[in-house]
Scaffold this motif. Structure first.
Motif, mmCIF file in Angstrom:
data_model
loop_
_atom_site.group_PDB
_atom_site.id
_atom_site.type_symbol
_atom_site.label_atom_id
_atom_site.label_comp_id
_atom_site.label_asym_id
_atom_site.label_seq_id
_atom_site.Cartn_x
_atom_site.Cartn_y
_atom_site.Cartn_z
ATOM 1 N N GLY A 49 15.115 9.076 3.176
ATOM 2 C CA GLY A 49 15.046 10.044 2.097
ATOM 3 C C GLY A 49 13.792 10.884 1.984
ATOM 4 N N LEU A 50 12.814 10.708 2.842
ATOM 5 C CA LEU A 50 11.616 11.539 2.766
ATOM 6 C C LEU A 50 11.915 12.936 3.303
ATOM 7 N N SER A 51 11.207 13.916 2.799
ATOM 8 C CA SER A 51 11.305 15.271 3.330
ATOM 9 C C SER A 51 10.326 15.404 4.494
ATOM 10 N N PRO A 52 10.500 16.401 5.356
ATOM 11 C CA PRO A 52 9.521 16.625 6.420
ATOM 12 C C PRO A 52 8.101 16.804 5.867
ATOM 13 N N ASP A 53 7.963 17.540 4.766
ATOM 14 C CA ASP A 53 6.633 17.732 4.180
ATOM 15 C C ASP A 53 6.034 16.417 3.688
ATOM 16 N N SER A 54 6.863 15.528 3.155
ATOM 17 C CA SER A 54 6.371 14.223 2.720
ATOM 18 C C SER A 54 5.857 13.401 3.901
ATOM 19 N N VAL A 55 6.535 13.508 5.032
ATOM 20 C CA VAL A 55 6.080 12.779 6.221
ATOM 21 C C VAL A 55 4.701 13.291 6.643
ATOM 22 N N LEU A 56 4.494 14.603 6.580
ATOM 23 C CA LEU A 56 3.174 15.145 6.900
ATOM 24 C C LEU A 56 2.113 14.596 5.951
ATOM 25 N N GLU A 57 2.433 14.516 4.682
ATOM 26 C CA GLU A 57 1.505 13.942 3.705
ATOM 27 C C GLU A 57 1.259 12.466 3.997
ATOM 28 N N LEU A 58 2.302 11.766 4.368
ATOM 29 C CA LEU A 58 2.175 10.343 4.708
ATOM 30 C C LEU A 58 1.176 10.135 5.839
ATOM 31 N N LEU A 59 1.150 11.044 6.769
ATOM 32 C CA LEU A 59 0.211 10.940 7.887
ATOM 33 C C LEU A 59 -1.236 10.928 7.419
ATOM 34 N N THR A 60 -1.512 11.554 6.289
ATOM 35 C CA THR A 60 -2.886 11.575 5.776
ATOM 36 C C THR A 60 -3.245 10.281 5.057
ATOM 37 N N LYS A 119 0.830 -1.208 0.000
ATOM 38 C CA LYS A 119 0.000 0.000 0.000
ATOM 39 C C LYS A 119 0.864 1.257 0.000
ATOM 40 N N PHE A 120 2.045 1.189 0.598
ATOM 41 C CA PHE A 120 2.896 2.364 0.776
ATOM 42 C C PHE A 120 4.066 2.446 -0.206
ATOM 43 N N ARG A 121 4.490 1.346 -0.793
ATOM 44 C CA ARG A 121 5.722 1.327 -1.600
ATOM 45 C C ARG A 121 5.712 2.325 -2.756
ATOM 46 N N GLN A 122 4.637 2.374 -3.531
ATOM 47 C CA GLN A 122 4.592 3.290 -4.671
ATOM 48 C C GLN A 122 4.622 4.743 -4.197
ATOM 49 N N TRP A 123 3.871 5.052 -3.149
ATOM 50 C CA TRP A 123 3.865 6.410 -2.618
ATOM 51 C C TRP A 123 5.268 6.805 -2.155
ATOM 52 N N ILE A 124 5.934 5.906 -1.463
ATOM 53 C CA ILE A 124 7.286 6.176 -0.954
ATOM 54 C C ILE A 124 8.230 6.505 -2.106
ATOM 55 N N ALA A 125 8.223 5.686 -3.145
ATOM 56 C CA ALA A 125 9.104 5.910 -4.294
ATOM 57 C C ALA A 125 8.796 7.228 -4.993
ATOM 58 N N GLY A 150 11.434 8.728 -1.272
ATOM 59 C CA GLY A 150 11.867 7.763 -0.260
ATOM 60 C C GLY A 150 12.503 6.544 -0.895
ATOM 61 N N TYR A 151 13.305 5.871 -0.125
ATOM 62 C CA TYR A 151 13.942 4.648 -0.613
ATOM 63 C C TYR A 151 14.228 3.730 0.568
ATOM 64 N N PHE A 152 14.546 2.487 0.224
ATOM 65 C CA PHE A 152 14.868 1.469 1.234
ATOM 66 C C PHE A 152 16.333 1.077 1.069
ATOM 67 N N HIS A 153 16.988 0.841 2.162
ATOM 68 C CA HIS A 153 18.401 0.456 2.166
ATOM 69 C C HIS A 153 18.516 -0.994 2.614
#
Length: 118
Positions: free
Chosen positions: A105-116, A69-75, A79-82
């Motif tokens: 690799g996410l930005s602070p603003d992306s984290v806020l969006e992720l919360l939604t 559910k989250f992988r495409q949004w992250i990319a 964002g990336y996985f190590h």
């Protein structure tokens, strides 16, 4: 104790012995680990509110399949996985879920969006 991260109040749930990083719960599902010194050489993504130079994001999961559910949004949000961190593991940071994935690799603003997206 609380800290502001990108305008959002988060609960500090852990601090390193030397204060190099804080683990901050932003919601039941989203936790970040932020560093003031970046001694671990994480990708830098500063947040003015918290003072973090960089951070790693953790998403809590109920099942292995929920990660999809989250992988495409992250990319699509930088964002990336190590080294297999995109595979769900037993939770270490997101205490209210049995599994988690670790995102870099996410930005602070992306984290806020992720919360939604929760």
């Amino acid at each position: 104790m609380n800290i502001n991260f990108c305008g959002l109040e988060g609960k500090i749930i852990e601090s390193s012995p030397h204060g190099n990083y804080l683990v901050v719960e932003l919601s039941d599902r989203i936790t970040i680990c932020g560093t003031f010194s970046n001694q671990f050489y994480w990708q830098e993504s500063p947040d003015e509110d918290s003072g973090f130079i960089s951070f790693i994001t953790y998403i809590g999961l109920r099942s292995h399949s929920e990660a999809n559910k989250f992988r495409q949004w992250i990319a699509s949000n930088g964002g990336y996985f190590h080294k297999g961190e995109g595979n769900p593991r037993r939770t270490k940071r997101v205490t209210k879920f049995p599994l988690e994935i670790k995102i870099r690799g996410l930005s602070p603003d992306s984290v806020l969006e992720l919360l939604t997206l929760q």
